[in-house]
Design a protein around this motif. Structure first.
Motif, PDB file in Angstrom:
ATOM      1  N   VAL A  13      62.932 -10.504  10.160  1.00  0.00           N
ATOM      2  CA  VAL A  13      62.181  -9.590  11.024  1.00  0.00           C
ATOM      3  C   VAL A  13      61.429  -8.557  10.187  1.00  0.00           C
ATOM      4  O   VAL A  13      60.225  -8.322  10.379  1.00  0.00           O
ATOM      5  CB  VAL A  13      63.131  -8.885  12.016  1.00  0.00           C
ATOM      6  CG1 VAL A  13      62.409  -7.751  12.737  1.00  0.00           C
ATOM      7  CG2 VAL A  13      63.683  -9.886  13.026  1.00  0.00           C
ATOM      8  N   PHE A  14      62.121  -7.936   9.242  1.00  0.00           N
ATOM      9  CA  PHE A  14      61.488  -6.888   8.438  1.00  0.00           C
ATOM     10  C   PHE A  14      60.431  -7.457   7.500  1.00  0.00           C
ATOM     11  O   PHE A  14      59.381  -6.841   7.292  1.00  0.00           O
ATOM     12  CB  PHE A  14      62.554  -6.105   7.663  1.00  0.00           C
ATOM     13  CG  PHE A  14      63.123  -4.952   8.435  1.00  0.00           C
ATOM     14  CD1 PHE A  14      62.739  -3.650   8.160  1.00  0.00           C
ATOM     15  CD2 PHE A  14      64.026  -5.164   9.462  1.00  0.00           C
ATOM     16  CE1 PHE A  14      63.252  -2.578   8.877  1.00  0.00           C
ATOM     17  CE2 PHE A  14      64.552  -4.104  10.192  1.00  0.00           C
ATOM     18  CZ  PHE A  14      64.163  -2.807   9.900  1.00  0.00           C
ATOM     19  N   HIS A  15      60.674  -8.632   6.933  1.00  0.00           N
ATOM     20  CA  HIS A  15      59.656  -9.242   6.076  1.00  0.00           C
ATOM     21  C   HIS A  15      58.422  -9.621   6.891  1.00  0.00           C
ATOM     22  O   HIS A  15      57.288  -9.506   6.410  1.00  0.00           O
ATOM     23  CB  HIS A  15      60.221 -10.468   5.362  1.00  0.00           C
ATOM     24  CG  HIS A  15      61.096 -10.132   4.198  1.00  0.00           C
ATOM     25  ND1 HIS A  15      60.707  -9.261   3.202  1.00  0.00           N
ATOM     26  CD2 HIS A  15      62.354 -10.543   3.868  1.00  0.00           C
ATOM     27  CE1 HIS A  15      61.678  -9.154   2.303  1.00  0.00           C
ATOM     28  NE2 HIS A  15      62.685  -9.910   2.691  1.00  0.00           N
ATOM     29  N   THR A  16      58.635 -10.060   8.121  1.00  0.00           N
ATOM     30  CA  THR A  16      57.501 -10.358   8.998  1.00  0.00           C
ATOM     31  C   THR A  16      56.687  -9.098   9.256  1.00  0.00           C
ATOM     32  O   THR A  16      55.450  -9.107   9.192  1.00  0.00           O
ATOM     33  CB  THR A  16      58.001 -10.944  10.337  1.00  0.00           C
ATOM     34  OG1 THR A  16      58.658 -12.194  10.094  1.00  0.00           O
ATOM     35  CG2 THR A  16      56.844 -11.172  11.303  1.00  0.00           C
ATOM     36  N   ALA A  17      57.372  -7.987   9.545  1.00  0.00           N
ATOM     37  CA  ALA A  17      56.681  -6.721   9.807  1.00  0.00           C
ATOM     38  C   ALA A  17      55.956  -6.214   8.564  1.00  0.00           C
ATOM     39  O   ALA A  17      54.815  -5.740   8.643  1.00  0.00           O
ATOM     40  CB  ALA A  17      57.685  -5.681  10.301  1.00  0.00           C
ATOM     41  N   LEU A  18      56.607  -6.308   7.414  1.00  0.00           N
ATOM     42  CA  LEU A  18      55.971  -5.855   6.172  1.00  0.00           C
ATOM     43  C   LEU A  18      54.730  -6.687   5.855  1.00  0.00           C
ATOM     44  O   LEU A  18      53.707  -6.151   5.412  1.00  0.00           O
ATOM     45  CB  LEU A  18      56.971  -5.936   5.019  1.00  0.00           C
ATOM     46  CG  LEU A  18      58.098  -4.899   5.050  1.00  0.00           C
ATOM     47  CD1 LEU A  18      59.180  -5.257   4.037  1.00  0.00           C
ATOM     48  CD2 LEU A  18      57.544  -3.506   4.768  1.00  0.00           C
ATOM     49  N   ARG A  19      54.823  -7.981   6.090  1.00  0.00           N
ATOM     50  CA  ARG A  19      53.662  -8.841   5.848  1.00  0.00           C
ATOM     51  C   ARG A  19      52.528  -8.475   6.803  1.00  0.00           C
ATOM     52  O   ARG A  19      51.357  -8.400   6.401  1.00  0.00           O
ATOM     53  CB  ARG A  19      54.067 -10.305   6.015  1.00  0.00           C
ATOM     54  CG  ARG A  19      52.983 -11.298   5.613  1.00  0.00           C
ATOM     55  CD  ARG A  19      53.544 -12.704   5.492  1.00  0.00           C
ATOM     56  NE  ARG A  19      54.287 -13.081   6.674  1.00  0.00           N
ATOM     57  CZ  ARG A  19      55.581 -13.423   6.663  1.00  0.00           C
ATOM     58  NH1 ARG A  19      56.267 -13.417   5.540  1.00  0.00           N
ATOM     59  NH2 ARG A  19      56.195 -13.770   7.780  1.00  0.00           N
ATOM     60  N   ALA A  20      52.859  -8.216   8.070  1.00  0.00           N
ATOM     61  CA  ALA A  20      51.835  -7.814   9.043  1.00  0.00           C
ATOM     62  C   ALA A  20      51.198  -6.491   8.631  1.00  0.00           C
ATOM     63  O   ALA A  20      49.975  -6.316   8.730  1.00  0.00           O
ATOM     64  CB  ALA A  20      52.455  -7.695  10.436  1.00  0.00           C
ATOM     65  N   GLY A  21      52.023  -5.542   8.162  1.00  0.00           N
ATOM     66  CA  GLY A  21      51.497  -4.248   7.738  1.00  0.00           C
ATOM     67  C   GLY A  21      50.578  -4.357   6.538  1.00  0.00           C
ATOM     68  O   GLY A  21      49.520  -3.714   6.488  1.00  0.00           O
ATOM     69  N   ARG A  22      50.972  -5.164   5.566  1.00  0.00           N
ATOM     70  CA  ARG A  22      50.124  -5.338   4.376  1.00  0.00           C
ATOM     71  C   ARG A  22      48.806  -6.012   4.740  1.00  0.00           C
ATOM     72  O   ARG A  22      47.733  -5.618   4.264  1.00  0.00           O
ATOM     73  CB  ARG A  22      50.875  -6.150   3.319  1.00  0.00           C
ATOM     74  CG  ARG A  22      52.010  -5.395   2.639  1.00  0.00           C
ATOM     75  CD  ARG A  22      52.509  -6.145   1.416  1.00  0.00           C
ATOM     76  NE  ARG A  22      53.162  -7.396   1.763  1.00  0.00           N
ATOM     77  CZ  ARG A  22      54.469  -7.539   1.933  1.00  0.00           C
ATOM     78  NH1 ARG A  22      55.268  -6.494   1.792  1.00  0.00           N
ATOM     79  NH2 ARG A  22      54.997  -8.714   2.232  1.00  0.00           N
TER      80      ARG A  22
END
Length: 443
Positions: free
Chosen positions: A150-159
């Protein structure tokens, strides 16, 4: 495995509530490591937990069981945790708390990481804070495959949001808005004296913007003398000793408080004394951008003082963000793509171990049958074995291809789990001890 998000933010709670729940990195680590949380989480069946806290939001994330009872238990636990952290009753907190679960919770974290839920839309600091929250969860042994995905998905979306759109390119920040407020209120004064309290990222940003704007004389004070001295040299400001702060307040036209102390650094007593010795009839401006507030709210009632806090800043930020808002549809598209990627991983995670076990069982049966037939005919000819292997592999592959393909097309997570269980029972498959634990979703 469902996900739960529970929290408060500037969208749902006033500053007086948010500051009661504000926790720094050390406090967040202490919460994650507390025996109370570990005991309560064990009872509620939670195995993965993360805490995300910024100046304008405090959120809890957890991986919970698949049943409604599990979700209810996790929700009750989070409400108790927020109540304990804020020393406010659950009834008082309830109107300000938002909750989401499943893909909605993943989407929310993606929006947070992309800066769409920030007070300043598109601000960049939140991306690092999401990463810190994940790191703290890992360090406290609360992370697992679901939260990490979940957090890696969010971080990728943010980047991606910042790299592929203009959501962060137009300069708008709390620091710049605080300085804009300074200029508007001090416009009639010649070279007003502005004191910046704090040497963290916000304090440095405010001091730099004021210095670069060249409309005021900058003064700097900080609890750490070496950092305050360094900042004063950088922006060519006058250094004010922290010990002499109370004596120097009366000479300032404005004070911007950016400290992150647990208790107010500007009190009613200090400001009352400053007003009693001021030689100017003009109001003294105090801007508090700290979380929790580092200026006692009662300072606003002192004659001659105009106090502004984060809620005041939020009210004026909106009109300056139109350019960034034009980028929101493109960011939404990126988030949709990342959610689709996550959903494919989520659906496959329940079926992947079953499909692997099915293939493994088919291969084991194939090998056993080939060995038995070769022994029966008394042949050790490698060419004959190769021929048998090729035929048997083709048969197993064709038999398993269509059911495997159909299983991979299941779009509903609940149905995927049901299908996985049915296949396991029909073929008497042996799975790992925790077949529900998914593989990790790569960043």
């Amino acid at each position: 495995m469902p996900l739960l998000c529970c929290g408060v933010s500037h969208h749902t709670a006033p500053l007086a509530v948010r500051e009661r729940l504000s926790v720094g990195p050390r406090e967040a680590s202490a919460v994650l490591g507390s025996p109370w949380l570990r005991g309560a989480a064990t009872i509620a069946g939670l195995t993965e937990i993360a805490v995300l806290s910024t100046c304008n939001r405090t959120e809890l994330y957890a991986s919970v069981g698949a049943h409604d009872r599990d979700l209810a238990d996790a929700t009750a636990l989070f409400m108790k945790l927020l109540s304990r952290a804020s020393d406010l009753s659950e009834e008082t907190l309830a109107p300000h708390v938002y909750m989401s679960s499943g893909l909605a919770a993943v989407e929310h974290l993606c929006r947070v990481a992309a800066g769409l839920e920030s007070m300043v839309v598109g601000e960049t600091e939140i991306l690092g804070q999401v990463g810190v929250a994940l790191g703290q969860s890992v360090e406290a042994s609360w992370s697992g495959p679901v939260l990490e995905a979940v957090f890696h998905t969010a971080l990728r979306a943010g980047r991606r949001a910042r790299a592929e759109t203009g959501i962060s390119r137009r300069p708008v920040s709390i620091a710049s808005e605080a300085v804009a407020l300074l200029r508007a209120k001090l416009v009639s004064r010649e070279r007003p004296r502005v004191l910046v309290l704090g040497t963290g990222s916000m304090g440095r940003a405010v001091a730099r913007v004021v210095a670069n704007s060249d409309f005021a004389t900058v003064h700097v004070a900080g609890r750490t003398a070496s950092r305050a001295c360094e900042l004063a040299k950088e922006v060519a400001a006058e250094l004010v000793s922290w010990d002499a702060l109370a004596d120097r307040l009366s000479a300032m036209d404005a004070v911007v408080v950016t400290t992150s102390a647990p208790e107010p650094v500007i009190t009613v007593a200090m400001m009352s004394r400053a007003q009693a010795t001021r030689q100017f009839a003009r109001p003294q401006l105090v801007i508090d951008v700290s979380m929790p507030r580092n200026v006692e709210p009662e300072v606003a009632s002192i004659p001659g003082v105009a106090l502004y806090d984060l809620d005041h800043i939020q009210a004026v930020i909106g009109s300056h963000l139109e350019g960034r808002r034009l980028e929101i549809p493109m960011v939404d598209g990126i988030i949709e793509e990342e959610l689709a990627h996550f959903d494919r991983w989520r659906r496959g995670s329940a079926l992947r171990p079953v499909l692997a076990a099915l293939q493994a069982k088919g291969e084991a049966i194939r090998r056993r049958q080939v060995d038995e037939h070769l022994r029966a005919i008394g042949s050790a000819d490698p060419d004959l074995r190769g021929h048998f292997d090729a035929i048997s592999r083709a048969v197993v592959s064709k038999l398993l291809h269509e059911p495997s393909r159909r299983l991979r097309t299941v779009t509903d997570a609940a149905r995927a789990r049901e299908s996985a269980e049915l296949v396991r029972e029909l073929f008497d498959l042996e799975l790992p001890d925790d077949p529900s634990e998914p593989e990790r979703c790569s960043a």
